[in-house]
Design an enzyme around this catalytic site. Structure first.
Site, PDB file in Angstrom:
ATOM      1  CE  LYS A  48      -3.700   1.708   2.427  1.00 51.26           C
ATOM      2  NZ  LYS A  48      -4.679   1.929   3.527  1.00 51.26           N
TER       3      LYS A  48
ATOM      4  CB  SER B  56      -8.327   3.732   2.506  1.00 45.00           C
ATOM      5  OG  SER B  56      -7.458   2.842   3.453  1.00 45.00           O
TER       6      SER B  56
ATOM      7  CB  SER C  95      -9.086   1.197   5.236  1.00 45.50           C
ATOM      8  OG  SER C  95      -9.395   2.183   5.252  1.00 45.50           O
TER       9      SER C  95
END
Lengths: 484, 95, 496
Positions: free
Chosen positions: C80, C160, C184
């Protein structure tokens, strides 16, 4: 002592509270492993946390906690077993995180007090509101470039203790006495070097005036005053300014002011209307700082003797005068020097020598006590020789000069200068006998009643001994022999 | 509580975020909706309830007082916009 | 083994193949680099790192040969783009970070690197992890490899950590890292039909991870199986002295804790999660899940978490408040993109006004407001107190049960662009995930079935603090029972 000041319409009372920022003497910063030392190349004592890089996290430096606890104990204050670090939010280029990590609602140290000495020998108790730990900011340099301000973050994140007093102070003298005393304690504890010029110790002065006994007036805050002299000047100016405004029918603006040492006046800082909404909240990166009573007891056990305790011990146990004790105990290193020397020699005599010759030479050479060229043990040896009557005070001073300038020991200097007195009765008796036999007429005169000739005989003996004979011994032996 | 234009401007200034004049009304209504929604918490009695700051570690760890970081000025400045090594710079601040 | 066969392997099987010499890390990496390229239309990666991947692969093969490899050695993963990676651009999917190249490596990415994983690239996300659909990314939304059958509108992978979830679902990474602040990891895992694990707060170091809300942020893995997630978490987890909120807990052998079954385990069904107008597909998958764990020998009991519906409003005070301070450092002074202004404050406001996207600006504004003078007690302090009550709910429930079983999301993946006009309807995506975040509890999402359009649906298991073992074990039971083997269309077409 009256602390009131005269206005056109009678007397006014000054009300002052001080916020002192003391930089913790530590290797590393409050929350990072970068060096906290002064004077390095710009931005070299900066970690990624200190530069506010993404994802960087604070970890508390135990030395700063210990310093705060020690100072709290010395200020007779309550140590809070749980304290919280908060974020104080505002934007400024020298504040890389966009917030200062400080302590707001739950500081590490709570209420305490400090007794200060005033001129007449009286003391006054100043209330301490709190002491908390926080980060220092970096430095903005405005004069390096026509269009830009330069930022150096070496100071950013260095640990500070903010020590806040109650509004108990009523004159510049009291304020000066408080800071002097606080600085003495911080230095004794070794938690802050107390250097005001370098900014290791600086004061914000909250000041207002009122009619004696009346309601508190609106206060102003004078920021970052960095010498005791400036503090006196700032208070005097600001008090006068406030009295004049009020007597002219005006109101005091609650505002932050800056002291300009060149002009000796305070002036309003550019108003930052939203800078007051700091939006404090607990820093979620830092769990509560939790101390246990054993830890506090352990720190207490390691604390050095504080100046007040030392002073009374010097007076009560070592027989020093109040004055001498004050002078010597004012500085931890001087006190240590004195105590070392006083272990082996008469304390009062040692005190005289420390305050006289030692301080004098240090002053002349611009040295501090730890740099003294005569070790306390050697000073003691010298003083012992005076005590034992082996040398005179005058000779000791001569010896001291040589010890200082050549770094020699007391004994070696005395021997080299040949100063050691002849106190041996046998040797003196021989010299007396030869002087008497060489001056039969004078002996007859003496015996006939011209006793003032004793001085002549003493002089002759001293001459024969090349000045080394102990005059007291010579005198006694002469009287003994001539008086027969 | 309802946010008016003035409050939006004040908050934007406090947060140092430029907000176009034309955006203010829209932003005010969005933020008001969110605030109305979070204000449903007011119906919950929290008397005597301690606030929860974080979870997990209940006591901050302490670090030894060692210098083990810093002396990386180059890396610290490597991403700086408009640097004047060894300094960062900002538009001139008038004190 | 063909490239497409290699891409079918999970961590457990690929690890065995590597150690047995069936194929090399270089071969596995090349297969994944092809997959990364083939899946570009999904906008999964913000930055691809093929050179780094090949260098990592060479090192991995060496370590396998030398017998010094770990379970993660040679595994090509996505990271990420919230984890700072030394020498590799890190964006947090925001324009404000500009061309920021971290001069340091986050603890988690460093651990994964040290374990011999292969970095394929930095995956897309909502800007500063603020969002539930990936649409707040300054680089455009990542796209879910699953597709609606009727209108073919691109779907959100969730947020997210949408890029990471899409990468694993599409076969463009064998596993990936995520961070979870209010859901997320779990929500995108559910949307993409994979496993996503948020461990206990404090289990994974936050050092070097761009912060959103410090008291909630927690890193965790995305993987295709519960076992893989356990293997990867074991590498990620561990005490970090650089993070004061990192727990001084030993990391167990999570993989070993998976086995053993759930016989006798008490599983709580929180009745408040049965929300009004819950879609039938969610209710039905939940019921199926309950049947599955019951059949596996667990004892299912209803429990009450009365504060459940207060969690989301609480979260939307706490998280923006923390974020408003965490994001204050993006001021155009020391790194990132600067936008000039008339003076210092002009520069600040222009930099932040233009550098942050709309949702981030919105949350900073909310956070600034709830902390401001006169409102702190009414909002922030109040929310902190409610947070205490939410946490106490879980404590009470865990007196009688070992884990909780709930839906992960209130629906399946939705088309990109939906719910954009109304922030609150977007926020409601996290209604089931936020409570565990506020309480700092470990929680996993496991794919259990699909809806009538063939889109995956996940169930969430929440455990006691530091009891990831029970969460994994129950997750494994669900996975075994569900036999969820549907694959997104884009995977199969893309890599054959």
């Amino acid at each position: 002592m009256s602390t009131l000041i005269e206005g056109r319409e009678g007397q006014w009372e000054l009300v002052i509270g001080l916020e002192t920022h003391a930089q913790v003497t530590s290797e590393a910063k409050l929350f990072s492993g970068a060096s906290a030392s002064f004077g390095a190349k710009p931005n070299s004592h900066v970690s990624f946390l200190d530069a506010g890089m993404p994802g960087m996290l604070p970890v508390i430096n135990q030395r700063c906690v210990e310093a705060a606890v020690m100072t709290g104990i010395a200020l007779n204050a309550e140590i809070n077993l749980v304290s919280i670090f908060d974020r104080k939010n505002y934007f400024y280029p020298d504040l890389p995180l966009g917030y200062q990590i400080s302590q707001f609602s739950d500081p590490i140290v709570g209420e305490g007090w400090l007794d200060i000495e005033l001129d007449e020998g009286s003391t006054k108790r100043v209330g301490i509101t709190r002491l908390h730990l926080e980060q220092d900011a970096g430095k903005s340099l405005h004069d390096q470039d026509p269009f830009r301000t330069f930022i150096d973050l070496n100071r950013a994140g260095v640990g500070l203790m903010e020590i806040v007093t109650e509004p108990d102070i009523h004159s510049a003298d009291e304020a000066a006495a408080y800071v002097t005393k606080l600085r003495e304690i911080l230095r004794y504890l070794g938690v802050c070097d107390g250097n005001m010029e370098e900014g290791s110790l600086r004061c914000d002065i909250n000041i207002s005036v009122r009619k004696p006994g009346g309601a508190l007036g609106t206060r102003t805050e004078i920021k970052n005053v960095n010498s005791i002299r400036f503090m006196r000047e700032a208070i005097a100016f600001e008090a006068r300014r406030q009295v004049e405004i009020i007597e002219d029918g005006g109101d005091i603006d609650q505002e932050t002011r800056l002291f300009d040492p060149d002009r000796g006046e305070t002036r309003s800082m550019r108003s930052k209307e939203d800078s007051h909404d700091y939006r404090y909240f607990p820093d979620p990166d830092l769990p509560p700082l939790v101390l246990d009573t054993n830890y506090i007891a352990e720190i207490k056990s390691r604390m050095p003797e504080l100046p007040d305790a030392k002073r009374s011990r010097f007076v009560n146990e070592l027989g020093l005068t109040e004055y001498d004790a004050n002078v010597i105990a004012a500085d931890k290193s001087s006190a240590a020097y004195f105590e070392k020397a006083a272990e082996k020699a008469e304390p009062k005599l040692v005190a005289n020598w420390v305050m006289g010759e030692v301080f004098g030479r240090l002053n002349k050479d611009g040295l501090s006590i730890v740099e003294a060229n005569v070790a306390p043990e050697e000073l003691a040896a010298l003083v012992v020789m005076i005590q034992d009557g082996k040398i005179s005070g005058r000779q000791a001073k001569e010896a001291f000069e040589k010890m200082w300038s050549e770094g020699m020991g007391a004994l070696a200097v005395i021997q080299e200068l040949g100063l050691e007195q002849i106190s041996d009765d046998g040797a003196i008796k021989e010299m007396v006998a030869s002087v008497i036999s060489a001056n039969p007429d004078k002996v007859a005169e003496f015996k006939a009643g011209k006793t003032q000739l004793l001085g002549f005989f003493v002089g002759q003996v001293m001459k024969a001994s090349k000045g080394k004979a102990n005059p007291k011994a010579v005198n006694a032996i002469l009287q003994e022999i001539l008086g027969q | 509580m309802s946010l008016d234009r003035e409050t939006i401007v004040r908050i934007a200034k406090l947060a140092r975020i430029d907000v176009e004049d034309s955006e203010i009304d829209g932003l005010a209504s969005e933020l008001n909706n969110i605030l109305d929604w979070v204000e449903t918490l007011n119906s919950i009695s929290t008397e005597g309830v301690e606030p929860m700051v974080g979870v997990g570690v209940s006591k901050a760890p302490l670090r030894m007082d060692n210098t083990n970081d810093g002396d990386i000025a180059e890396a610290v400045l490597a991403n700086a916009p408009d640097p004047a090594p060894p300094y960062f710079t900002v538009p001139k601040v008038i004190e | 083994m063909s490239k497409s066969e290699l891409l079918q392997l999970d961590i457990a099987t690929a690890g065995k193949g590597l150690r047995d010499g069936d194929f090399t890390a270089i071969e596995l990496t090349e297969a994944y680099l092809d997959a990364v390229e083939a899946s570009r239309e999904l906008n999964i990666f913000i930055t691809e790192t093929p050179d780094r991947a090949m260098a990592d692969a060479v090192a991995a093969d060496k370590s396998i040969k030398a017998g010094t490899s770990s379970k993660m050695t040679g595994m090509p993963i996505g990271m990420k783009d919230l984890f700072c990676t030394q020498g590799i651009k890190t964006t947090a999917a925001s324009n404000i970070l500009g061309e920021f190249i971290p001069p340091y490596e986050s603890t988690i990415s460093a651990r994964l690197k040290a374990a011999g994983t292969i970095l394929l690239g930095k995956t897309n996300l909502d800007e500063f992890a603020m969002g539930s659909s990936n649409t707040t990314s300054a680089f455009g939304a990542a796209i879910n490899p699953w597709e609606l059958t009727e209108d073919k509108k691109p779907l959100t992978p969730g947020g997210s950590s949408g890029g990471s979830a899409a990468a694993v679902a599409a076969g463009a990474a064998i596993a990936a890292t995520g961070t979870d602040t209010g859901g997320s990891i779990r929500q995108p895992a559910a949307f993409c039909g994979i496993v996503g694990m948020k461990p206990t707060y404090g289990r994974c170091s936050r050092w070097g991870v761009v912060a959103f809300a410090s008291s909630l942020d927690q890193a965790g893995p995305f993987a295709r199986t519960v076992r893989d997630a356990a293997i990867m978490l074991e590498t990620m987890a561990g005490h970090d002295p650089k993070d004061s909120t990192s727990a001084a807990q030993a990391t167990p052998n999570f993989e070993a804790l998976i086995d053993g079954g759930v016989k006798g385990m008490r599983v709580g069904i929180p009745k408040e999660y049965r929300v009004e107008d819950m879609p039938e597909e969610i209710d039905s998958i939940w019921r199926r899940g309950i049947e599955m764990v019951t059949a596996a020998g667990a004892e299912v009991v209803e429990v009450s978490l009365p504060m459940t519906m207060s969690a989301l409003p609480t979260y939307y005070i706490v998280a923006p408040a923390e974020a408003s301070a965490n994001l204050a450092r993006y001021d155009g002074v020391r790194y990132g993109a600067r936008v000039e202004g008339d003076d210092l404050n002009g520069m600040y406001s222009a930099t932040r006004g233009q550098g942050f996207g709309k949702e981030v600006r919105r949350r900073i504004m909310i956070g600034t407001y709830v902390l401001s003078a006169g409102y702190y007690d009414a909002y922030y302090k109040k929310a902190q107190r409610v947070r205490t009550l939410i946490s106490q709910d879980f404590d009470n429930a865990f007196h009688s049960v070992d884990a909780l079983l709930t839906p992960t999301t209130p629906g399946a993946a939705f088309p990109i662009g939906e719910k954009e006009d109304d922030p609150i309807s977007m926020y409601l995506n996290d209604v089931f995930t936020v409570p565990a975040s506020l309480a700092g509890l470990p929680a996993i999402s496991v794919p259990v079935g699909s809806n009538e359009n063939g889109l995956p649906l996940g169930l969430q298991i929440i455990g006691r603090p530091f009891d990831e073992g029970s969460v994994f074990r129950l997750g494994q039971a669900l996975e075994d029972a569900a036999q969820f083997d549907k694959r997104p269309r884009l995977t199969l077409e893309g890599f054959k």
